[in-house]
Design a protein around this motif. Structure first.
Motif, PDB file in Angstrom:
ATOM      1  N   GLY A   1       0.793  -1.221   0.000  1.00 52.68           N
ATOM      2  CA  GLY A   1       0.000   0.000   0.000  1.00 52.68           C
ATOM      3  C   GLY A   1       0.823   1.267   0.000  1.00 52.68           C
ATOM      4  N   ILE A   2       1.827   1.339   0.891  1.00 57.63           N
ATOM      5  CA  ILE A   2       2.612   2.566   0.999  1.00 57.63           C
ATOM      6  C   ILE A   2       3.459   2.786  -0.250  1.00 57.63           C
ATOM      7  N   GLN A   3       3.977   1.682  -0.832  1.00 58.69           N
ATOM      8  CA  GLN A   3       4.766   1.810  -2.066  1.00 58.69           C
ATOM      9  C   GLN A   3       3.879   2.269  -3.228  1.00 58.69           C
ATOM     10  N   LEU A   4       2.630   1.767  -3.266  1.00 60.77           N
ATOM     11  CA  LEU A   4       1.714   2.186  -4.319  1.00 60.77           C
ATOM     12  C   LEU A   4       1.359   3.665  -4.160  1.00 60.77           C
ATOM     13  N   GLU A   5       1.089   4.077  -2.927  1.00 61.10           N
ATOM     14  CA  GLU A   5       0.797   5.494  -2.683  1.00 61.10           C
ATOM     15  C   GLU A   5       1.974   6.369  -3.098  1.00 61.10           C
ATOM     16  N   ASP A   6       3.176   5.925  -2.769  1.00 57.45           N
ATOM     17  CA  ASP A   6       4.372   6.691  -3.130  1.00 57.45           C
ATOM     18  C   ASP A   6       4.475   6.817  -4.650  1.00 57.45           C
ATOM     19  N   LYS A   7       4.249   5.727  -5.352  1.00 54.38           N
ATOM     20  CA  LYS A   7       4.306   5.719  -6.818  1.00 54.38           C
ATOM     21  C   LYS A   7       3.286   6.702  -7.398  1.00 54.38           C
ATOM     22  N   ILE A   8       2.071   6.650  -6.862  1.00 52.68           N
ATOM     23  CA  ILE A   8       0.978   7.499  -7.366  1.00 52.68           C
ATOM     24  C   ILE A   8       1.272   8.973  -7.114  1.00 52.68           C
ATOM     25  N   PHE A   9       1.724   9.308  -5.883  1.00 56.24           N
ATOM     26  CA  PHE A   9       1.950  10.719  -5.567  1.00 56.24           C
ATOM     27  C   PHE A   9       3.225  11.266  -6.205  1.00 56.24           C
ATOM     28  N   ARG A  10       4.203  10.389  -6.459  1.00 57.78           N
ATOM     29  CA  ARG A  10       5.363  10.825  -7.240  1.00 57.78           C
ATOM     30  C   ARG A  10       4.936  11.207  -8.656  1.00 57.78           C
ATOM     31  N   SER A  11       4.063  10.388  -9.248  1.00 57.31           N
ATOM     32  CA  SER A  11       3.562  10.697 -10.586  1.00 57.31           C
ATOM     33  C   SER A  11       2.759  11.986 -10.581  1.00 57.31           C
ATOM     34  N   TYR A  12       1.978  12.185  -9.517  1.00 58.39           N
ATOM     35  CA  TYR A  12       1.225  13.433  -9.384  1.00 58.39           C
ATOM     36  C   TYR A  12       2.193  14.626  -9.342  1.00 58.39           C
ATOM     37  N   GLY A  13       3.283  14.464  -8.605  1.00 61.23           N
ATOM     38  CA  GLY A  13       4.283  15.532  -8.509  1.00 61.23           C
ATOM     39  C   GLY A  13       4.949  15.818  -9.846  1.00 61.23           C
ATOM     40  N   VAL A  14       5.240  14.763 -10.585  1.00 61.71           N
ATOM     41  CA  VAL A  14       5.844  14.941 -11.912  1.00 61.71           C
ATOM     42  C   VAL A  14       4.915  15.752 -12.815  1.00 61.71           C
ATOM     43  N   LEU A  15       3.628  15.399 -12.818  1.00 64.48           N
ATOM     44  CA  LEU A  15       2.662  16.119 -13.646  1.00 64.48           C
ATOM     45  C   LEU A  15       2.514  17.572 -13.195  1.00 64.48           C
ATOM     46  N   ALA A  16       2.517  17.786 -11.895  1.00 63.71           N
ATOM     47  CA  ALA A  16       2.260  19.128 -11.361  1.00 63.71           C
ATOM     48  C   ALA A  16       3.446  20.072 -11.485  1.00 63.71           C
ATOM     49  N   TYR A  17       4.692  19.518 -11.573  1.00 61.05           N
ATOM     50  CA  TYR A  17       5.857  20.408 -11.490  1.00 61.05           C
ATOM     51  C   TYR A  17       6.897  20.248 -12.597  1.00 61.05           C
ATOM     52  N   SER A  18       6.773  19.236 -13.439  1.00 62.53           N
ATOM     53  CA  SER A  18       7.785  19.037 -14.488  1.00 62.53           C
ATOM     54  C   SER A  18       7.836  20.206 -15.456  1.00 62.53           C
ATOM     55  N   ARG A  19       9.031  20.465 -15.963  1.00 61.52           N
ATOM     56  CA  ARG A  19       9.231  21.484 -17.005  1.00 61.52           C
ATOM     57  C   ARG A  19       9.426  20.842 -18.373  1.00 61.52           C
ATOM     58  N   VAL A  20       9.785  19.575 -18.396  1.00 61.47           N
ATOM     59  CA  VAL A  20       9.950  18.823 -19.645  1.00 61.47           C
ATOM     60  C   VAL A  20       9.415  17.418 -19.388  1.00 61.47           C
ATOM     61  N   ILE A  21       8.548  16.925 -20.282  1.00 65.73           N
ATOM     62  CA  ILE A  21       8.030  15.570 -20.093  1.00 65.73           C
ATOM     63  C   ILE A  21       7.686  14.946 -21.447  1.00 65.73           C
ATOM     64  N   GLU A  22       8.180  13.737 -21.668  1.00 61.97           N
ATOM     65  CA  GLU A  22       7.913  13.019 -22.911  1.00 61.97           C
ATOM     66  C   GLU A  22       6.520  12.396 -22.869  1.00 61.97           C
ATOM     67  N   SER A  23       6.030  12.022 -24.044  1.00 63.83           N
ATOM     68  CA  SER A  23       4.674  11.489 -24.163  1.00 63.83           C
ATOM     69  C   SER A  23       4.480  10.218 -23.343  1.00 63.83           C
ATOM     70  N   LYS A  24       5.430   9.295 -23.422  1.00 62.09           N
ATOM     71  CA  LYS A  24       5.289   8.028 -22.694  1.00 62.09           C
ATOM     72  C   LYS A  24       5.275   8.250 -21.185  1.00 62.09           C
ATOM     73  N   GLU A  25       6.145   9.137 -20.708  1.00 64.58           N
ATOM     74  CA  GLU A  25       6.182   9.406 -19.272  1.00 64.58           C
ATOM     75  C   GLU A  25       4.894  10.069 -18.818  1.00 64.58           C
ATOM     76  N   ALA A  26       4.385  10.989 -19.637  1.00 63.46           N
ATOM     77  CA  ALA A  26       3.127  11.649 -19.294  1.00 63.46           C
ATOM     78  C   ALA A  26       1.992  10.644 -19.219  1.00 63.46           C
ATOM     79  N   SER A  27       1.937   9.722 -20.181  1.00 57.28           N
ATOM     80  CA  SER A  27       0.882   8.696 -20.181  1.00 57.28           C
ATOM     81  C   SER A  27       0.974   7.810 -18.960  1.00 57.28           C
TER      82      SER A  27
END
Length: 355
Positions: free
Chosen positions: A264-290
């Motif tokens: 559970g905690i690892q899944l939450e970490d994965k999900i919120f890391r992805s949320y952070g990437v979407l919210a703050y990235s300055r460069v992101i490729e299509s596959k990573e965004a998906s």
């Protein structure tokens, strides 16, 4: 709805509605392949013959209404810019094959984008009808009624023994492809998809990526559809597909519960890391965004993220594709420029949602 709206609005109106099992099934689609009885099929027809097909459809059906599908808009491929065609492909309103047909291809698209009729694609006529969530029976019912409406003015190529005749032998019979688009991140995480795909293929179904044949399963989104069209009725095909999809829904939900209970905690970490990437990235490729959008959608479905709607994610899945990015920019962009623009657009959209 006009052509500029088809191209500039990322989410089709029907996509904003919720359907059954919409946490896993994004959409249900029925596609019917049909041909004129006394016109050579597109693979063998002259441009003159195909022009006559276009003239007939434009004259008979442009701006017509059937049921809830109002004001069918005429869109001719030769009149579109390459980026505009790419956008229509990214919204699943036309196929890549039709987009490549610059001279004799066209489409009729309903105001809510729930119905599109591709003209002179592989066949003279390909009717597509979508519903949100798991609604294959309803989609079949509506597609059949729309098909009957067209047939009032068209003499279809039909054989009493073989059924509807099509350019590709695999479509002969019902001429129907029933498909569902599914979000299956937990089955991918638990590596069950490697076992599931061969099993599905043995049942006469096929698993493809988000844009159909030859495409990748971006963002853990898979398209499940029938392969067999001859020797079965439309309802039998839909029932067979529905049975397999229901099993996939159950397996995906169990896999989600398993991951939550064991990691559970690892899944939450994965999900919120992805949320952070979407919210703050300055460069992101299509596959990573998906991938990140898939993680955040899973977080929403599991109740871990509560300040972002699934509609926003549906919108971003389309907005972050190359065609839409360039349409918004008003010019062609290099891959590097698209990655910067994609990150900027996602940041702005996420910020707007939070506000």
């Amino acid at each position: 709805m006009s052509l500029p709206q088809f191209i500039n609005e990322a989410v089709s109106p029907w996509m904003k509605e919720n359907g059954p099992d919409s946490d896993i099934v994004l959409s249900s689609r029925i596609r019917l392949a049909r041909n004129f009885a006394h016109v050579p099929f597109p693979v063998a027809a002259s441009d003159e013959s195909l022009e006559k097909v276009l003239e007939f459809f434009k004259q008979e059906f442009e701006h017509q209404t059937f049921g809830n599908y109002h004001n069918l808009e005429w869109v001719r491929m030769s009149e579109l810019k390459p980026i505009e065609k790419r956008v229509l492909v990214e919204k699943h309103l036309i196929s890549p094959h039709l987009a490549d047909n610059n001279e004799t291809g066209a489409a009729l698209i309903s105001h809510n984008e729930q119905v599109s009729v591709m003209i002179n694609e592989e066949d003279h006529i390909r009717i597509q009808l979508y519903y949100p969530g798991m609604q294959l029976e309803k989609a079949l019912e509506q597609a059949s009624e729309f098909d009957d409406w067209l047939e009032e003015k068209i003499d279809y190529a039909f054989d009493e023994k073989r059924g509807y005749l099509t350019s590709c032998p695999t479509n002969v019979g019902t001429g129907m492809r029933a498909s569902v688009m599914m979000h299956l991140p937990a089955l991918v995480m638990t590596q069950q998809m490697n076992q599931v795909i061969p099993a599905i293929n043995q049942l006469g179904l096929v698993v493809r990526g988000i844009y159909g044949e030859g495409s990748e399963a971006l963002g853990n989104i898979f398209q499940i559809s029938n392969q067999i069209t001859l020797g079965k009725s439309e309802r039998d095909i839909v029932e067979d597909l529905k049975s397999v999809v229901q099993q996939l829904i159950e397996r995906e939900r169990k896999a989600r519960q398993l991951i939550m209970s064991q990691s559970g905690i690892q899944l939450e970490d994965k999900i919120f890391r992805s949320y952070g990437v979407l919210a703050y990235s300055r460069v992101i490729e299509s596959k990573e965004a998906s991938k990140c959008l898939s993680d955040v959608r899973l977080g929403i479905d599991l109740g871990l993220i509560q300040n972002v709607s699934k509609t926003i994610l549906n919108e971003l899945m389309v907005l972050t594709q190359p065609g839409f990015l360039q349409q918004y920019a008003g010019k062609a962009l290099s891959p590097e420029e698209r990655d910067v623009r994609r990150a900027e657009l996602i940041r702005e959209r996420m910020k707007l949602e939070n506000e």
